[in-house]
Every structure is written in structure tokens, then in C-alpha cells.
Design a protein around this motif. Sequence first.
Motif, short mmCIF file in Angstrom:
data_model
loop_
_atom_site.label_atom_id
_atom_site.label_comp_id
_atom_site.label_asym_id
_atom_site.label_seq_id
_atom_site.Cartn_x
_atom_site.Cartn_y
_atom_site.Cartn_z
N ASP A 197 0.79 -1.23 0.00
CA ASP A 197 0.00 0.00 0.00
C ASP A 197 0.83 1.28 0.00
O ASP A 197 0.33 2.35 0.37
CB ASP A 197 -0.99 0.03 1.17
N THR A 198 2.10 1.21 -0.40
CA THR A 198 2.97 2.38 -0.48
C THR A 198 3.66 2.39 -1.83
O THR A 198 4.19 1.37 -2.27
CB THR A 198 4.03 2.34 0.64
N TRP A 199 3.67 3.56 -2.49
CA TRP A 199 4.40 3.71 -3.75
C TRP A 199 5.87 3.90 -3.40
O TRP A 199 6.23 4.82 -2.67
CB TRP A 199 3.87 4.91 -4.54
N LYS A 200 6.71 3.00 -3.94
CA LYS A 200 8.13 2.98 -3.58
C LYS A 200 9.01 3.11 -4.81
O LYS A 200 8.61 2.77 -5.93
CB LYS A 200 8.46 1.66 -2.87
N VAL A 201 10.25 3.57 -4.60
CA VAL A 201 11.27 3.55 -5.63
C VAL A 201 11.58 2.08 -5.89
O VAL A 201 11.74 1.30 -4.95
CB VAL A 201 12.55 4.29 -5.16
N SER A 202 11.64 1.69 -7.16
CA SER A 202 11.87 0.28 -7.47
C SER A 202 13.34 -0.10 -7.32
O SER A 202 14.24 0.73 -7.46
CB SER A 202 11.41 -0.03 -8.89
N VAL A 203 13.57 -1.37 -7.06
CA VAL A 203 14.91 -1.92 -7.03
C VAL A 203 15.57 -1.72 -8.40
O VAL A 203 16.76 -1.43 -8.48
CB VAL A 203 14.88 -3.42 -6.62
N LYS A 204 14.78 -1.85 -9.47
CA LYS A 204 15.33 -1.65 -10.81
C LYS A 204 15.94 -0.27 -10.96
O LYS A 204 16.98 -0.10 -11.58
CB LYS A 204 14.23 -1.84 -11.87
N THR A 205 15.32 0.74 -10.38
CA THR A 205 15.85 2.09 -10.46
C THR A 205 17.17 2.21 -9.71
O THR A 205 18.14 2.74 -10.24
CB THR A 205 14.82 3.10 -9.91
N LEU A 206 17.19 1.70 -8.49
CA LEU A 206 18.43 1.76 -7.71
C LEU A 206 19.54 0.99 -8.42
O LEU A 206 20.66 1.48 -8.53
CB LEU A 206 18.20 1.21 -6.31
N CYS A 207 19.23 -0.18 -8.94
CA CYS A 207 20.24 -0.97 -9.65
C CYS A 207 20.70 -0.26 -10.92
O CYS A 207 21.87 -0.34 -11.29
CB CYS A 207 19.69 -2.36 -9.97
N GLY A 208 19.80 0.45 -11.58
CA GLY A 208 20.19 1.22 -12.75
C GLY A 208 21.22 2.29 -12.41
O GLY A 208 22.17 2.53 -13.17
N LEU A 209 21.05 2.93 -11.26
CA LEU A 209 22.03 3.92 -10.82
C LEU A 209 23.37 3.26 -10.49
O LEU A 209 24.43 3.80 -10.80
CB LEU A 209 21.51 4.71 -9.62
N VAL A 210 23.32 2.07 -9.90
CA VAL A 210 24.55 1.34 -9.62
C VAL A 210 25.26 1.01 -10.93
O VAL A 210 26.47 1.17 -11.07
CB VAL A 210 24.26 0.05 -8.84
N GLN A 211 24.51 0.58 -11.92
CA GLN A 211 25.10 0.17 -13.19
C GLN A 211 25.69 1.34 -13.97
O GLN A 211 26.51 1.12 -14.85
CB GLN A 211 24.08 -0.61 -14.01
N LEU A 212 25.30 2.56 -13.64
CA LEU A 212 25.91 3.72 -14.28
C LEU A 212 27.42 3.75 -14.09
O LEU A 212 28.15 4.31 -14.90
CB LEU A 212 25.33 5.03 -13.73
N SER A 213 27.87 3.13 -13.01
CA SER A 213 29.31 3.11 -12.73
C SER A 213 30.04 2.14 -13.64
O SER A 213 31.26 2.12 -13.69
CB SER A 213 29.54 2.72 -11.27
N GLY A 214 29.28 1.31 -14.38
CA GLY A 214 29.89 0.34 -15.28
C GLY A 214 30.19 -0.99 -14.61
O GLY A 214 30.67 -1.92 -15.25
N ALA A 215 29.89 -1.11 -13.34
CA ALA A 215 30.15 -2.35 -12.62
C ALA A 215 28.89 -3.21 -12.57
O ALA A 215 27.78 -2.72 -12.78
CB ALA A 215 30.61 -2.04 -11.22
N GLN A 216 29.08 -4.47 -12.30
CA GLN A 216 27.97 -5.42 -12.15
C GLN A 216 27.83 -5.79 -10.69
O GLN A 216 28.81 -6.12 -10.03
CB GLN A 216 28.23 -6.67 -12.98
N VAL A 217 26.61 -5.72 -10.19
CA VAL A 217 26.31 -6.12 -8.82
C VAL A 217 25.39 -7.32 -8.91
O VAL A 217 24.43 -7.30 -9.68
CB VAL A 217 25.62 -4.96 -8.05
N PRO A 218 25.67 -8.39 -8.17
CA PRO A 218 24.82 -9.57 -8.23
C PRO A 218 23.35 -9.21 -8.03
O PRO A 218 23.00 -8.49 -7.11
CB PRO A 218 25.34 -10.43 -7.07
N GLY A 219 22.51 -9.70 -8.92
CA GLY A 219 21.07 -9.47 -8.81
C GLY A 219 20.57 -8.24 -9.54
O GLY A 219 19.38 -8.08 -9.71
N CYS A 220 21.46 -7.37 -9.97
CA CYS A 220 21.04 -6.16 -10.68
C CYS A 220 21.10 -6.38 -12.18
O CYS A 220 21.97 -6.98 -12.71
CB CYS A 220 21.92 -4.98 -10.31
#
Length: 172
Positions: free
Chosen positions: A149-172
Motif C-alpha cells: 500500500d505504499t508507492w516505492k522507488v523500485s529496485v530496478k531504479t536503484l540498480c540502474g544507478l549502480v550500473q551507471l558506474s559500469g560495474a555489475q552487482v549480483p542481482g542487478c
Amino acid sequence: MVLRSRRRLRPRRRAAVLAAAATLLLAPALVSCSDDGGSGSGQSGTTAPASASGPADPVAAKAEITRNWTAFFDPKTPLNERIELLENGDKMAPVIGAFAADKTAGLASAKVTGVTFTSPSGAEVTYDLLVGGDTALPDAKGTSVLQNDTWKVSVKTLCGLVQLSGAQVPGC
């Protein structure tokens, strides 16, 4: 002359955002970036509103998404509140903590510029990522999910920001 100096800082600020995203790489051994292999569906615990194309009250949902995204990316928001504003935030707490502890991330914020509903429990979010009040990533795209019942920032969005660094994080 002031405008020129601001333009020169913009690439530095973009680099700062990328460096902040890279900080998230410190915690890959602690947590996976996704609960379901990176799909980020956010369907667990969702409430099915009446409309098939969007939430029952799109105006209220858009306001909540904007409020929650702003708070999630606000460095002044306490860690426990950020955890509540991220899809599956309890699983992502170590990553959020590492990001929040970074000095560069302390300069970052988000300004929501658009919300388009894709389903009763999903939305595409357009936002500007700001660093020190200057736009570092204009018109960035992310997603929001309705979870518990809460609108949240998605994990996909956070992982997309992580991937901007060019690195791979398990699960992203």
C-alpha cells in the motif's frame, strides 16, 4: 563568466553522481540488488485498485510517488525511512546505508518531473538527478511500484544507478 564556470563543473558533478553510484558496489557481498533476479516487479503485497490501467486515485498516487522519491533521494532522510521507501528495502538496507554514508551521495537529490502509470501497481517516473542543486542527470527514467500500500522507488531504479558506474552487482 559565471555561466562558463558552472558549465565546467557539470562534468565534475556528473562524475560525482557516478562515483556515488559506484559506492553502492561496496556492499555486493552483503546483499543482492533484487528479490527476483532483477525483474523488480514489486508485486508482492500490492493492493489491486479498481482501474486496470492505473491506480484508483491517480492524482493521490502521483503525489505520493513524488513525495516518496523526493524523500528517498534526500540525504537528510533517515536511513530507516529510506528503507521503507524502497521496494524490498529491508533486503537492500546495507546497500542504502553504504550509499547514504558516501559524501558525494550527500549532495545528491531527485526532482520528479513526470509520472506515467503502467498498471494499477506500477509507474514510470521521469526525474532529474541533482548534485549540489545542479542537474547532473536530466530526464532520467525510473520506475515506482506499489508495495504494501505504499508507492516505492523500485529496485530496478536503484540498480540502474549502480550500473551507471559500469560495474555489475549480483542481482542487478
